[in-house]
Write an enzyme that holds these catalytic residues in place. Structure first.
Site, PDB file in Angstrom:
ATOM      1  CG  ASP A   8      -3.861  -3.110  -0.181  1.00  0.00           C
ATOM      2  OD1 ASP A   8      -3.747  -1.906   0.076  1.00  0.00           O
ATOM      3  OD2 ASP A   8      -2.982  -3.762  -0.787  1.00  0.00           O
ATOM      4  CG  ASP A  10      -1.149   0.969  -4.639  1.00  0.00           C
ATOM      5  OD1 ASP A  10      -1.249   1.081  -5.867  1.00  0.00           O
ATOM      6  OD2 ASP A  10      -1.403   1.893  -3.849  1.00  0.00           O
ATOM      7  N   GLY A  51       3.014   5.066   1.797  1.00  0.00           N
ATOM      8  CA  GLY A  51       2.704   6.426   1.382  1.00  0.00           C
ATOM      9  C   GLY A  51       3.817   6.993   0.520  1.00  0.00           C
ATOM     10  N   GLY A  52       3.459   7.418  -0.678  1.00  0.00           N
ATOM     11  CA  GLY A  52       4.470   7.896  -1.617  1.00  0.00           C
ATOM     12  C   GLY A  52       5.183   9.151  -1.144  1.00  0.00           C
ATOM     13  CD  GLU A  54       3.203   9.704   4.034  1.00  0.00           C
ATOM     14  OE1 GLU A  54       3.172   9.379   2.824  1.00  0.00           O
ATOM     15  OE2 GLU A  54       2.216  10.182   4.632  1.00  0.00           O
TER      16      GLU A  54
HETATM   17  C1  XBP Z   1       0.492   1.198  -1.084  1.00  0.00           C
HETATM   18  C2  XBP Z   1       1.329   2.361  -0.759  1.00  0.00           C
HETATM   19  C3  XBP Z   1       1.253   3.585  -1.575  1.00  0.00           C
HETATM   20  C4  XBP Z   1       1.698   3.368  -3.013  1.00  0.00           C
HETATM   21  C5  XBP Z   1       1.857   4.658  -3.759  1.00  0.00           C
HETATM   22  O1  XBP Z   1      -0.805   1.435  -0.634  1.00  0.00           O
HETATM   23  O2  XBP Z   1       2.052   2.319   0.231  1.00  0.00           O
HETATM   24  O3  XBP Z   1       2.072   4.547  -0.977  1.00  0.00           O
HETATM   25  O4  XBP Z   1       2.966   2.744  -3.021  1.00  0.00           O
HETATM   26  O5  XBP Z   1       0.734   5.465  -3.647  1.00  0.00           O
HETATM   27  P1  XBP Z   1      -1.895   0.221  -0.421  1.00  0.00           P
HETATM   28  P2  XBP Z   1       0.848   6.961  -3.117  1.00  0.00           P
HETATM   29  O6  XBP Z   1      -1.185  -1.083  -0.524  1.00  0.00           O
HETATM   30  O7  XBP Z   1      -2.441   0.501   0.959  1.00  0.00           O
HETATM   31  O8  XBP Z   1      -2.929   0.398  -1.490  1.00  0.00           O
HETATM   32  O9  XBP Z   1       2.010   7.587  -3.798  1.00  0.00           O
HETATM   33  O10 XBP Z   1      -0.462   7.603  -3.493  1.00  0.00           O
HETATM   34  O11 XBP Z   1       1.032   6.891  -1.617  1.00  0.00           O
HETATM   35 MG    MG Z   2      -0.956  -3.140  -0.780  1.00  0.00          MG
END
Ligand code: XBP
Ligand code: MG
Length: 272
Positions: A8, A10, A51-52, A54
């Site tokens: 993963d 983030d 998802g940012g 969303e």
């Molecule tokens: C984490 C998320 C992402 C980030 C922001 O993703 O939910 O939405 O918070 O990125 P992961 P975006 O842990 O699966 O890496 O704004 O591009 O969605």
């Molecule tokens: Mg994550």
């Protein structure tokens, strides 16, 4: 047999949320004259929505000042998200966010020992590229056999789409991989794809329950004991050897199946 680690991004590769994405979202609100700001606690609650884009739409549902029609809301969310990503990318490109402890070492260990690495993330490719270019150099992608981002897997975690696609691109079965995750949504996604999952707790999800994880650690480099319902006595730092042992142990039915004889499995460190 362990053939791949699927990462993963983030919260797992780096603590990107509080001082990265959150600050960039606020910068985007400000740039577009939108009066909303996400403080540290509010953003933690909003992280339940993966998802940012969303996340912005979800937040708008409780904002009196949000546009009235759905098409207008979506247009504003798209523009805010685009601006947010630009601000985030500039921040991480300038070295604003480091990898978490032990991440680089475990990736390198995989490369040294012929275990494939992949990425399965809900975030966009531009964000991943900026983060890993800054931390692993311009050829970062050569370290990963497959990189699955939001553009490839539009159904966000907890949907298993990103993990299933990563397995497909790696050409392996689910029981030949371990996922490394930090969030409940991520754990559900990886488990729904049938992948054993190590949880490395991140700031926002430190207190969550992670039922069904192979093991849980504070970070990959910490020598502390790991919480695990599969292996007893597991300790950090997490190494390829420990992951191999835990996966084999899980495949064999786990702790309960061997009548307790496996105490200390995973305690060995440093050797592969
Ligand atoms: C984490 C998320 C992402 C980030 C922001 O993703 O939910 O939405 O918070 O990125 P992961 P975006 O842990 O699966 O890496 O704004 O591009 O969605
Ligand atoms: Mg994550």
């Amino acid at each position: 047999m362990l053939r791949a680690l699927i990462w993963d991004v983030d919260g797992t590769l780096a603590e990107t949320e509080r001082d990265g994405h959150r600050v960039a979202f606020n910068g985007a609100f400000e740039a577009l004259g939108v009066p909303w700001r996400w403080d540290v606690d509010a953003y933690g609650r909003l992280l339940r929505v993966a998802g940012g884009y969303e996340r912005i739409l979800h937040d708008m549902a409780s904002r009196a000042e949000a546009p009235a029609s759905q098409p207008e809301r979506e247009a504003l969310a798209r523009e805010l998200h685009r601006r947010k990503n630009a601000l985030y990318e500039a921040h991480v490109a300038a070295g604003g966010i480091a990898l978490r402890p032990g991440v680089r070492e475990l990736i390198d260990e995989c490369i040294d020992w012929g275990v494939m690495t992949a990425i399965a993330t809900t975030t966009g490719r531009g964000n991943v590229d900026a983060l890993l270019r800054a931390n692993l150099g311009e050829h970062w992608e050569s370290r990963f056999r497959a990189v699955v981002c939001a553009e490839d897997a539009p159904r966000k975690k907890p949907d298993p789409q990103a993990y299933r696609l990563a397995l497909q691109r790696l050409g392996i079965e689910a029981d030949e991989a371990i996922a490394i995750e930090d969030s409940p949504n991520g754990l559900v996604a990886a488990r729904a794809a049938g992948i054993a999952t190590l949880v490395t707790r991140s700031a926002y999800f430190a207190d969550c329950a992670f039922d069904g994880a192979l093991a849980e650690c504070d970070d990959l480099a910490s020598p502390a004991p790991l919480r695990s319902s599969v292996v007893r006595g597991a300790r950090g730092p997490v190494s390829l050897r420990s992951l191999r042992e835990w996966l084999a142990f899980a495949a064999g039915g786990g702790w309960a199946a061997c009548g307790g004889r496996a105490e200390g499995v995973g305690a060995s460190q440093g050797n592969r």
